[in-house]
Design a protein around this motif. Sequence first.
Motif, PDB file in Angstrom:
ATOM      1  N   GLN A  85       0.838  -1.188   0.000  1.00  0.00           N
ATOM      2  CA  GLN A  85       0.000   0.000   0.000  1.00  0.00           C
ATOM      3  C   GLN A  85       0.878   1.245   0.000  1.00  0.00           C
ATOM      4  O   GLN A  85       1.858   1.311   0.738  1.00  0.00           O
ATOM      5  CB  GLN A  85      -0.931   0.017   1.209  1.00  0.00           C
ATOM      6  CG  GLN A  85      -1.951  -1.093   1.167  1.00  0.00           C
ATOM      7  CD  GLN A  85      -2.927  -1.018   2.306  1.00  0.00           C
ATOM      8  OE1 GLN A  85      -2.544  -0.888   3.450  1.00  0.00           O
ATOM      9  NE2 GLN A  85      -4.202  -1.093   1.974  1.00  0.00           N
ATOM     10  N   ARG A  86       0.511   2.208  -0.845  1.00  0.00           N
ATOM     11  CA  ARG A  86       1.255   3.455  -0.939  1.00  0.00           C
ATOM     12  C   ARG A  86       0.302   4.634  -0.883  1.00  0.00           C
ATOM     13  O   ARG A  86      -0.773   4.583  -1.463  1.00  0.00           O
ATOM     14  CB  ARG A  86       2.029   3.513  -2.255  1.00  0.00           C
ATOM     15  CG  ARG A  86       3.241   2.605  -2.260  1.00  0.00           C
ATOM     16  CD  ARG A  86       3.780   2.491  -3.630  1.00  0.00           C
ATOM     17  NE  ARG A  86       3.097   1.326  -4.203  1.00  0.00           N
ATOM     18  CZ  ARG A  86       3.072   1.029  -5.475  1.00  0.00           C
ATOM     19  NH1 ARG A  86       3.669   1.797  -6.335  1.00  0.00           N
ATOM     20  NH2 ARG A  86       2.452  -0.037  -5.911  1.00  0.00           N
ATOM     21  N   VAL A  87       0.718   5.678  -0.193  1.00  0.00           N
ATOM     22  CA  VAL A  87      -0.074   6.905  -0.083  1.00  0.00           C
ATOM     23  C   VAL A  87       0.876   8.086  -0.244  1.00  0.00           C
ATOM     24  O   VAL A  87       1.906   8.151   0.418  1.00  0.00           O
ATOM     25  CB  VAL A  87      -0.784   7.009   1.292  1.00  0.00           C
ATOM     26  CG1 VAL A  87      -1.519   8.331   1.408  1.00  0.00           C
ATOM     27  CG2 VAL A  87      -1.722   5.847   1.511  1.00  0.00           C
ATOM     28  N   ILE A  88       0.518   9.001  -1.125  1.00  0.00           N
ATOM     29  CA  ILE A  88       1.284  10.240  -1.291  1.00  0.00           C
ATOM     30  C   ILE A  88       0.279  11.386  -1.262  1.00  0.00           C
ATOM     31  O   ILE A  88      -0.670  11.401  -2.049  1.00  0.00           O
ATOM     32  CB  ILE A  88       2.056  10.275  -2.627  1.00  0.00           C
ATOM     33  CG1 ILE A  88       3.020   9.104  -2.715  1.00  0.00           C
ATOM     34  CG2 ILE A  88       2.791  11.604  -2.782  1.00  0.00           C
ATOM     35  CD1 ILE A  88       3.658   8.943  -4.083  1.00  0.00           C
ATOM     36  N   ILE A  89       0.461  12.328  -0.345  1.00  0.00           N
ATOM     37  CA  ILE A  89      -0.419  13.495  -0.244  1.00  0.00           C
ATOM     38  C   ILE A  89       0.451  14.738  -0.117  1.00  0.00           C
ATOM     39  O   ILE A  89       1.408  14.737   0.655  1.00  0.00           O
ATOM     40  CB  ILE A  89      -1.361  13.389   0.978  1.00  0.00           C
ATOM     41  CG1 ILE A  89      -2.246  12.155   0.855  1.00  0.00           C
ATOM     42  CG2 ILE A  89      -2.219  14.645   1.100  1.00  0.00           C
ATOM     43  CD1 ILE A  89      -3.101  11.899   2.066  1.00  0.00           C
ATOM     44  N   ALA A  90       0.125  15.773  -0.876  1.00  0.00           N
ATOM     45  CA  ALA A  90       0.920  17.000  -0.815  1.00  0.00           C
ATOM     46  C   ALA A  90       0.024  18.215  -0.948  1.00  0.00           C
ATOM     47  O   ALA A  90      -0.950  18.199  -1.688  1.00  0.00           O
ATOM     48  CB  ALA A  90       1.958  17.006  -1.927  1.00  0.00           C
ATOM     49  N   ASN A  91       0.363  19.275  -0.219  1.00  0.00           N
ATOM     50  CA  ASN A  91      -0.347  20.543  -0.388  1.00  0.00           C
ATOM     51  C   ASN A  91       0.628  21.705  -0.554  1.00  0.00           C
ATOM     52  O   ASN A  91       0.245  22.852  -0.541  1.00  0.00           O
ATOM     53  CB  ASN A  91      -1.312  20.808   0.765  1.00  0.00           C
ATOM     54  CG  ASN A  91      -0.601  20.950   2.093  1.00  0.00           C
ATOM     55  OD1 ASN A  91       0.619  20.890   2.166  1.00  0.00           O
ATOM     56  ND2 ASN A  91      -1.365  21.130   3.147  1.00  0.00           N
ATOM     57  N   GLN A  92       1.912  21.383  -0.693  1.00  0.00           N
ATOM     58  CA  GLN A  92       2.926  22.402  -0.963  1.00  0.00           C
ATOM     59  C   GLN A  92       4.143  21.722  -1.593  1.00  0.00           C
ATOM     60  O   GLN A  92       4.308  20.525  -1.503  1.00  0.00           O
ATOM     61  CB  GLN A  92       3.339  23.125   0.310  1.00  0.00           C
ATOM     62  CG  GLN A  92       3.951  22.236   1.365  1.00  0.00           C
ATOM     63  CD  GLN A  92       4.192  22.975   2.661  1.00  0.00           C
ATOM     64  OE1 GLN A  92       3.639  24.032   2.908  1.00  0.00           O
ATOM     65  NE2 GLN A  92       5.027  22.424   3.507  1.00  0.00           N
ATOM     66  N   LEU A  93       4.949  22.537  -2.255  1.00  0.00           N
ATOM     67  CA  LEU A  93       6.196  22.032  -2.810  1.00  0.00           C
ATOM     68  C   LEU A  93       7.255  23.120  -2.731  1.00  0.00           C
ATOM     69  O   LEU A  93       6.957  24.262  -2.404  1.00  0.00           O
ATOM     70  CB  LEU A  93       6.001  21.536  -4.251  1.00  0.00           C
ATOM     71  CG  LEU A  93       5.444  22.518  -5.287  1.00  0.00           C
ATOM     72  CD1 LEU A  93       6.530  23.395  -5.874  1.00  0.00           C
ATOM     73  CD2 LEU A  93       4.734  21.762  -6.363  1.00  0.00           C
ATOM     74  N   TYR A  94       8.486  22.763  -3.017  1.00  0.00           N
ATOM     75  CA  TYR A  94       9.598  23.709  -3.002  1.00  0.00           C
ATOM     76  C   TYR A  94       9.976  24.062  -4.432  1.00  0.00           C
ATOM     77  O   TYR A  94      10.116  23.195  -5.275  1.00  0.00           O
ATOM     78  CB  TYR A  94      10.820  23.120  -2.295  1.00  0.00           C
ATOM     79  CG  TYR A  94      10.609  22.890  -0.829  1.00  0.00           C
ATOM     80  CD1 TYR A  94      10.796  23.912   0.091  1.00  0.00           C
ATOM     81  CD2 TYR A  94      10.211  21.645  -0.347  1.00  0.00           C
ATOM     82  CE1 TYR A  94      10.601  23.710   1.447  1.00  0.00           C
ATOM     83  CE2 TYR A  94      10.012  21.428   1.004  1.00  0.00           C
ATOM     84  CZ  TYR A  94      10.210  22.460   1.894  1.00  0.00           C
ATOM     85  OH  TYR A  94      10.012  22.254   3.233  1.00  0.00           O
ATOM     86  N   ASN A  95      10.173  25.359  -4.704  1.00  0.00           N
ATOM     87  CA  ASN A  95      10.664  25.756  -6.018  1.00  0.00           C
ATOM     88  C   ASN A  95      12.194  25.647  -6.018  1.00  0.00           C
ATOM     89  O   ASN A  95      12.803  25.357  -4.988  1.00  0.00           O
ATOM     90  CB  ASN A  95      10.160  27.157  -6.393  1.00  0.00           C
ATOM     91  CG  ASN A  95      10.788  28.258  -5.572  1.00  0.00           C
ATOM     92  OD1 ASN A  95      11.734  28.057  -4.816  1.00  0.00           O
ATOM     93  ND2 ASN A  95      10.243  29.467  -5.703  1.00  0.00           N
ATOM     94  N   PRO A  96      12.865  25.863  -7.154  1.00  0.00           N
ATOM     95  CA  PRO A  96      14.317  25.730  -7.209  1.00  0.00           C
ATOM     96  C   PRO A  96      15.076  26.654  -6.252  1.00  0.00           C
ATOM     97  O   PRO A  96      16.211  26.369  -5.870  1.00  0.00           O
ATOM     98  CB  PRO A  96      14.652  26.064  -8.663  1.00  0.00           C
ATOM     99  CG  PRO A  96      13.426  25.708  -9.420  1.00  0.00           C
ATOM    100  CD  PRO A  96      12.287  26.044  -8.493  1.00  0.00           C
ATOM    101  N   ASP A  97      14.453  27.774  -5.827  1.00  0.00           N
ATOM    102  CA  ASP A  97      15.103  28.690  -4.889  1.00  0.00           C
ATOM    103  C   ASP A  97      14.914  28.268  -3.435  1.00  0.00           C
ATOM    104  O   ASP A  97      15.434  28.910  -2.526  1.00  0.00           O
ATOM    105  CB  ASP A  97      14.552  30.111  -5.070  1.00  0.00           C
ATOM    106  CG  ASP A  97      14.860  30.676  -6.445  1.00  0.00           C
ATOM    107  OD1 ASP A  97      15.929  30.340  -7.001  1.00  0.00           O
ATOM    108  OD2 ASP A  97      14.021  31.428  -6.966  1.00  0.00           O
TER     109      ASP A  97
END
Length: 95
Positions: free
Chosen positions: A29-41
């Motif tokens: 079983q796999r779960v991936i949840i995201a509500n933000q990420l990092y830009n290259p800076d």
Amino acid sequence: MGTLFVTMVASAQGAWVPEYQKGFMKLDQRVIIANQLYNPDGDIIPITTAGFFASGFFGEIGLGKKSSISINLPFLVISTLNEREFLMSGRQEPG
């Protein structure tokens, strides 16, 4: 509608190769949840909350001293995308 993916990978695996005609099977079983990420800076950017959920069976059986075959059979895969709201217009798009 179903989709079947078959992949063959030849690589030098490490650690453990099951004995001839021995192996294992497991529920995966796999779960991936995201509500933000990092830009290259390195700044945090909020995004629409997205999710990926997958369940399936994984198994491996030995074919000889240095080789084995593995199989991954997903039986449930769900992707989600939550509602988006635009800051300037206030317009909303349902997820």
